[in-house]
Every structure is written in structure tokens, then in C-alpha cells.
Design a protein around this motif. Structure first.
Motif, mmCIF file in Angstrom:
data_model
loop_
_atom_site.group_PDB
_atom_site.id
_atom_site.type_symbol
_atom_site.label_atom_id
_atom_site.label_comp_id
_atom_site.label_asym_id
_atom_site.label_seq_id
_atom_site.Cartn_x
_atom_site.Cartn_y
_atom_site.Cartn_z
ATOM 1 N N MET A 47 0.830 -1.211 0.000
ATOM 2 C CA MET A 47 0.000 0.000 0.000
ATOM 3 C C MET A 47 0.864 1.260 0.000
ATOM 4 N N PRO A 48 0.303 2.385 -0.427
ATOM 5 C CA PRO A 48 1.040 3.654 -0.356
ATOM 6 C C PRO A 48 1.466 3.945 1.090
ATOM 7 N N GLU A 49 2.632 4.524 1.222
ATOM 8 C CA GLU A 49 3.223 4.749 2.534
ATOM 9 C C GLU A 49 2.330 5.559 3.475
ATOM 10 N N GLU A 50 1.633 6.549 2.959
ATOM 11 C CA GLU A 50 0.805 7.396 3.821
ATOM 12 C C GLU A 50 -0.405 6.669 4.402
ATOM 13 N N GLN A 51 -0.734 5.487 3.886
ATOM 14 C CA GLN A 51 -1.884 4.718 4.381
ATOM 15 C C GLN A 51 -1.494 3.592 5.340
ATOM 16 N N THR A 52 -0.245 3.502 5.696
ATOM 17 C CA THR A 52 0.213 2.356 6.477
ATOM 18 C C THR A 52 0.868 2.785 7.790
ATOM 19 N N PRO A 53 0.885 1.883 8.760
ATOM 20 C CA PRO A 53 1.522 2.197 10.049
ATOM 21 C C PRO A 53 3.046 2.261 9.918
ATOM 22 N N GLU A 54 3.671 2.928 10.863
ATOM 23 C CA GLU A 54 5.117 3.147 10.845
ATOM 24 C C GLU A 54 5.917 1.843 10.857
#
Length: 90
Positions: A47-54
């Protein structure tokens, strides 16, 4: 104690996965298998980085390190949160 284990399973944590793998390779016999759970984690790795946990970054980094480890052959299986089967070849 070198080469005493034939198989081991480990659920990924947010830290110390590579240290655990490094130590485990000293215990696994050549031809032995290690199975890591949660290596895909609900598809967050794609998934795109901005939609995922750290902590996704730590899982991605661990997967890259496994892929580059010449001591093992790997197969990643998209069951549940993903499992990676590693067979020690030397």
C-alpha cells in the motif's frame, strides 16, 4: 550449540527481527527450516506509505535482508498476514 534445530517458527515483532534471524542461523542445521509469520501484514507492504503504520518499514527492511541472505532460500506465502519459509542451504 551449532546446528541443533531442524525447524523453528517466529512471529515478527517491530524490533530485533534481524538480530533474532542472525542468532537463529547459528542454531538451524543446514537443510533446516525457519518460518517467519506476519511478513506481509494485511498487504500493508504493497500500500502507499501514507496509508500504512510506521512499523511497516521494519517488516519491509526485514524482508529485504532475508532476500539478500546467501545462507537461505526463501519462499513467501500470502496466507493470512504472510509467512516466509526459509531453508538454510549452508
Amino acid at each position: 550449540m551449532r546446528g541443533v534445530l531442524i525447524m523453528h517458527m517466529w512471529m515478527l515483532t517491530k524490533v530485533n527481527n534481524w538480530n533474532y534471524h542472525y542468532r537463529l542461523m547459528k542454531l538451524i542445521k543446514v537443510g533446516g527450516v525457519v518460518i517467519y509469520d506476519d511478513t506481509l501484514w494485511v498487504g500493508w507492504n504493497a500500500m502507499p506509505e501514507e496509508q500504512t503504520p510506521e512499523f511497516r518499514k521494519s517488516i519491509q527492511e526485514f524482508n529485504k535482508l532475508l532476500a539478500a541472505d546467501p545462507r537461505i532460500q526463501i519462499s513467501q506465502v500470502p496466507l493470512g498476514n504472510g509467512i516466509t519459509v526459509c531453508r538454510r542451504i549452508y
